[in-house]
Design an enzyme around this catalytic site. Sequence first.
Site, mmCIF file in Angstrom:
data_model
loop_
_atom_site.group_PDB
_atom_site.id
_atom_site.type_symbol
_atom_site.label_atom_id
_atom_site.label_comp_id
_atom_site.label_asym_id
_atom_site.label_seq_id
_atom_site.Cartn_x
_atom_site.Cartn_y
_atom_site.Cartn_z
ATOM 1 N N GLY A 10 40.990 -38.562 35.181
ATOM 2 C CA GLY A 10 41.835 -37.565 34.537
ATOM 3 C C GLY A 10 43.238 -38.221 34.234
ATOM 4 O O GLY A 10 44.164 -37.426 34.175
ATOM 5 N N GLY A 13 45.515 -36.817 31.340
ATOM 6 C CA GLY A 13 45.985 -35.122 31.296
ATOM 7 C C GLY A 13 47.687 -35.059 31.558
ATOM 8 O O GLY A 13 48.403 -36.319 31.736
ATOM 9 N N GLN A 14 48.151 -34.182 31.705
ATOM 10 C CA GLN A 14 49.629 -34.148 31.600
ATOM 11 C C GLN A 14 50.127 -34.851 32.858
ATOM 12 O O GLN A 14 51.495 -35.350 32.755
ATOM 13 C CB GLN A 14 49.953 -32.387 31.900
ATOM 14 C CG GLN A 14 51.492 -31.945 31.973
ATOM 15 C CD GLN A 14 51.766 -30.806 32.185
ATOM 16 O OE1 GLN A 14 50.817 -30.013 33.075
ATOM 17 N NE2 GLN A 14 52.890 -30.152 32.075
ATOM 18 N N LEU A 15 49.744 -34.448 34.045
ATOM 19 C CA LEU A 15 50.237 -35.066 35.229
ATOM 20 C C LEU A 15 49.747 -36.571 35.091
ATOM 21 O O LEU A 15 50.539 -37.535 35.365
ATOM 22 C CB LEU A 15 49.739 -34.294 36.350
ATOM 23 C CG LEU A 15 50.063 -35.133 37.701
ATOM 24 C CD1 LEU A 15 51.595 -35.307 37.937
ATOM 25 C CD2 LEU A 15 49.321 -34.336 38.913
ATOM 26 N N ASP A 36 39.660 -42.022 31.772
ATOM 27 C CA ASP A 36 39.355 -40.194 31.628
ATOM 28 C C ASP A 36 38.178 -40.006 30.851
ATOM 29 O O ASP A 36 37.552 -41.216 30.213
ATOM 30 C CB ASP A 36 40.678 -39.909 30.388
ATOM 31 C CG ASP A 36 40.968 -38.510 30.634
ATOM 32 O OD1 ASP A 36 41.899 -38.078 31.148
ATOM 33 O OD2 ASP A 36 39.923 -37.804 29.914
ATOM 34 N N ASP A 51 33.244 -40.998 33.204
ATOM 35 C CA ASP A 51 32.749 -39.639 33.688
ATOM 36 C C ASP A 51 32.869 -39.528 35.132
ATOM 37 O O ASP A 51 32.026 -40.201 35.678
ATOM 38 C CB ASP A 51 31.583 -39.335 33.035
ATOM 39 C CG ASP A 51 30.894 -37.966 33.474
ATOM 40 O OD1 ASP A 51 31.850 -37.398 33.990
ATOM 41 O OD2 ASP A 51 29.789 -37.713 32.866
ATOM 42 N N TYR A 141 38.989 -21.552 38.335
ATOM 43 C CA TYR A 141 39.725 -22.827 38.584
ATOM 44 C C TYR A 141 40.113 -22.579 40.000
ATOM 45 O O TYR A 141 39.875 -23.608 40.875
ATOM 46 C CB TYR A 141 40.981 -22.811 37.836
ATOM 47 C CG TYR A 141 41.739 -23.931 38.079
ATOM 48 C CD1 TYR A 141 41.582 -25.528 37.919
ATOM 49 C CD2 TYR A 141 43.117 -23.647 38.248
ATOM 50 C CE1 TYR A 141 42.489 -26.206 38.200
ATOM 51 C CE2 TYR A 141 43.819 -24.635 38.611
ATOM 52 C CZ TYR A 141 43.849 -25.899 38.471
ATOM 53 O OH TYR A 141 44.566 -26.728 38.782
ATOM 54 N N LYS A 145 39.326 -24.785 43.505
ATOM 55 C CA LYS A 145 40.355 -25.582 44.304
ATOM 56 C C LYS A 145 40.301 -25.157 45.720
ATOM 57 O O LYS A 145 40.268 -26.046 46.499
ATOM 58 C CB LYS A 145 41.662 -25.172 43.767
ATOM 59 C CG LYS A 145 42.034 -25.808 42.192
ATOM 60 C CD LYS A 145 41.875 -27.307 42.574
ATOM 61 C CE LYS A 145 42.099 -27.963 41.000
ATOM 62 N NZ LYS A 145 42.118 -29.574 41.054
#
Length: 319
Positions: A10, A13-15, A36, A51, A141, A145
Site C-alpha cells: 500500500g 497511499g497517503q501515508l 502497491d 497484490d 473499515y 481494524k
Amino acid sequence: MKKKKILVTGAGGQLGTVLVKALQDRKGKENVIATDVYVKPEMQNILVSLDATNIKAVEEIVEKNDITEIYHLAAILSAKGEERPLQTWDINLKSLFTIFEVACKYKINKVFFPSSIAVFGNSAPKQNTPQNAYLDPTTVYGISKIAGEQWANYYFSKYGLDVRSLRYPGIIGHQSLAGGGTTDYAVDIYHKAVKKEAFECYLNENTALPMIFMTDAVRATLELMDAPKHCIKTRTSYNINALSVTPKQLVTSIKKWYPDFKVCYKEDFREKIAQSWPSSILDTQAQEDWNWEPHYKLDDVSNEMFIELNKKYNLHSQL
C-alpha cells in the site's frame, strides 16, 4: 548480521508515499521495496506491483529480497469501504492474514499494521477516549481494524510474531490528495484554500475529530518500530493523540493566511460516521511505553501545508 530489508504494501497511499521516503532516507533506497496493487505509469520507477492478498506473490517478493521487516499499509478506507463493505472486509482481512502467515513462515523480525480511531463506536467516551475503551465500530473499515488488532495480538501470543500497531487519527499531509477517509476533508480543504476555491464540507462545522500532521504520524510509526521489544506492552494497537479539530477551527486557522476563504457545509453520510468516533483520545500508554509526544499544533500544521502547497501549485507564497 543480516541487513534490514523492508517491504511496504500500500505504498502508493497517503501515508505510504511519505513513510517510504522516510524509510529510504534511513535505510537506503535499495533496502526498501515499495509496492502497491495499482501502479500508475509515472510511479513505475518507484513502486513494484503487488497484490497483498496473493500469498504466493508476497512469498516470492519476500524470499527474493530477503525481507526482514514489513509495513502492511494496504487497505480500503472508511468512506470508500461503506460503498463496498464485503469487498472491503475481504481485502483488508485477506491481505492481513497473508502478511502474517508469510511473516511467520520467513521469520520476519517485525510487522507494522496500521489501525485507526475507526475501531471506536458509540459506546466509547467521546472525549478523552482511553486506550481500553469498549470497541463497537460502525463501519466495515472499523470492524476490519478491530479484527486486525485482535489477530495481531493472537499472532504475537501464539507464534511470537512481533506485530506493532497505531490507531491513527485523521492524517493531514500535503504530499498526496485525499484517499477516501472520513477525515480527509482536512486535507482537501487546504488545497482549496491555496487555489482560492470555495470548499464544501461534508461534516458539521462543530464536529471535532482527532487529527495528526503527517510528519508526526510518520515519526510515531518509526519510533514505535524502533522501540525495544520489551517496551511494547500493547499488542493490539496504541492510541496516539495530537490534535482535536472541528471544521470551524480549521477554517479559523486557514483564514489567518487566506482571510477571504469561503466554506459552506453540506452534511452527508460521513457526518454519521464521524459522530460515532471520538472527538479526542488519550494516549497514556504510548507516552509511557515508548515516549510518544506530538510536535505540531494546528497553526503549525496550517503553516507547513501552505508553504508546501504553494510550492506544489507554483503559486506566489503569501507566507
